[in-house]
Design a protein around this motif. Structure first.
Motif, PDB file in Angstrom:
ATOM      1  N   ALA A   2      37.318  53.540  34.678  1.00 31.32           N
ATOM      2  CA  ALA A   2      38.019  52.685  35.815  1.00 31.32           C
ATOM      3  C   ALA A   2      37.962  51.206  35.198  1.00 31.32           C
ATOM      4  N   GLU A   3      38.914  50.457  35.571  1.00 35.29           N
ATOM      5  CA  GLU A   3      38.854  49.097  35.429  1.00 35.29           C
ATOM      6  C   GLU A   3      37.945  48.377  36.046  1.00 35.29           C
ATOM      7  N   LYS A   4      37.118  47.230  35.448  1.00 38.46           N
ATOM      8  CA  LYS A   4      36.433  46.443  36.164  1.00 38.46           C
ATOM      9  C   LYS A   4      37.226  45.256  36.978  1.00 38.46           C
ATOM     10  N   PHE A   5      36.551  44.999  38.142  1.00 38.34           N
ATOM     11  CA  PHE A   5      37.124  44.119  39.072  1.00 38.34           C
ATOM     12  C   PHE A   5      36.399  43.032  39.373  1.00 38.34           C
ATOM     13  N   ASP A  31      28.275  43.889  37.892  1.00 39.43           N
ATOM     14  CA  ASP A  31      28.255  43.754  36.490  1.00 39.43           C
ATOM     15  C   ASP A  31      28.626  44.956  35.800  1.00 39.43           C
ATOM     16  N   VAL A  32      28.663  46.038  36.230  1.00 47.38           N
ATOM     17  CA  VAL A  32      29.002  47.289  35.496  1.00 47.38           C
ATOM     18  C   VAL A  32      30.283  47.415  35.914  1.00 47.38           C
TER      19      VAL A  32
END
Length: 283
Positions: A2-5, A31-32
């Protein structure tokens, strides 16, 4: 993967609690899975031009992600977006009941600004003038004045500066007859707040707000009630003590009590992992 937001948050914001409860519920990690950007409300950083470009309302929280065409700026919508990552866990059993609860706690008539900033008599007004909330309002006013001077025709700064000044000017003035209309308005608003708390109690399903499992109804109502209790000067570690909030409302509505269903619901939701992590103290 999944994309980081990115989330925009502040410990001074009531509604960031909705977002943070959802993040814990989904097991997402800073941060993850997401980055954090802090926004100081007392310094008026939410009124900075670069933040207004993200959230035109100047409110916190906000959420941005590569896949989003524009930021999400309403806490209830942020919760739903977070919950949609993987299997939904916060969808309510009773959608109609949940909507009523979410709409109620987010309604202008239930704004905790009443508790934080307003007064019903000269004694309350004097106490407010000597409190942190005066400093908070002045910090916001200073930032708004600065931004308005730089962009005098900007519609946000024109309206928001006037809105904030309508309260700040009362704090700046000597306590006296000029406050009488403010006191009457505040007293009327406490009657509306008491009715709203009674309505919330009538809507709660038990064991949780909208049924047998924790849902978005709970995670929208928890930050509201926590903030109201904090604003009523409840000792922040006494998360089950409704006494200060009751006494505050009783000054206007003498027979007011927090309802039995609200008390039972609050005790139930306070046992959850997300509540313990996000609300170890009222805020």
């Amino acid at each position: 993967m999944a994309e980081k937001f990115t989330i925009y948050t502040s410990p001074e914001s009531q509604w960031v609690g909705v977002m943070h409860l959802a993040l814990v519920e989904k097991g997402l990690k800073q941060d993850v899975d997401y980055d954090v950007k802090e926004v100081s409300l007392s310094n008026g950083d939410n009124f900075a031009p670069d933040y207004i470009a993200i959230n035109p309302n100047g409110t916190v929280p906000s959420l941005t992600a590569p896949s989003l065409s524009k930021p999400i700026t309403e806490s209830a919508d942020i919760l739903r977006w977070i919950d949609a990552r993987g299997t939904k866990t916060l969808a309510p059993e009773d959608a109609a009941r949940s909507k009523e609860i979410v709409d109620l706690v987010h309604s202008p008539s239930m704004s905790t600004n009443l508790i934080l900033f307003q007064a019903r008599d000269a004694n309350e007004m004097t106490n407010k003038k000597n409190s942190f909330w005066n400093t908070f309002l002045e910090g916001r006013q200073s930032r708004l004045d600065k931004e308005l001077a730089a962009q005098p025709s900007h519609p946000f700064y024109v309206s928001k500066t006037a809105e904030n000044l309508s309260v700040t000017s009362l704090y700046r003035a000597d306590v006296g007859p000029t406050h009488e209309d403010f006191y009457k308005m505040t007293d009327d608003m406490y009657r509306t707040l008491a009715a709203g708390l009674d309505k919330l109690d009538s809507l709660i399903a038990l064991p949780y707000a909208a049924g047998s499992r924790v849902s978005e109804a709970d995670y929208n109502a928890v930050p509201w009630l926590s903030h109201a209790m904090m604003g009523a000067d409840t000792p922040v570690k006494d998360v089950q003590d409704f006494g200060p909030l009751e006494r505050l409302v009783q000054k206007t509505v003498p027979d007011f009590k927090i309802g039995s269903k609200t008390r039972e619901w609050w005790a139930n939701i306070a046992k959850t992992k997300a509540f313990k992590e996000v609300f170890p103290a009222l805020h």
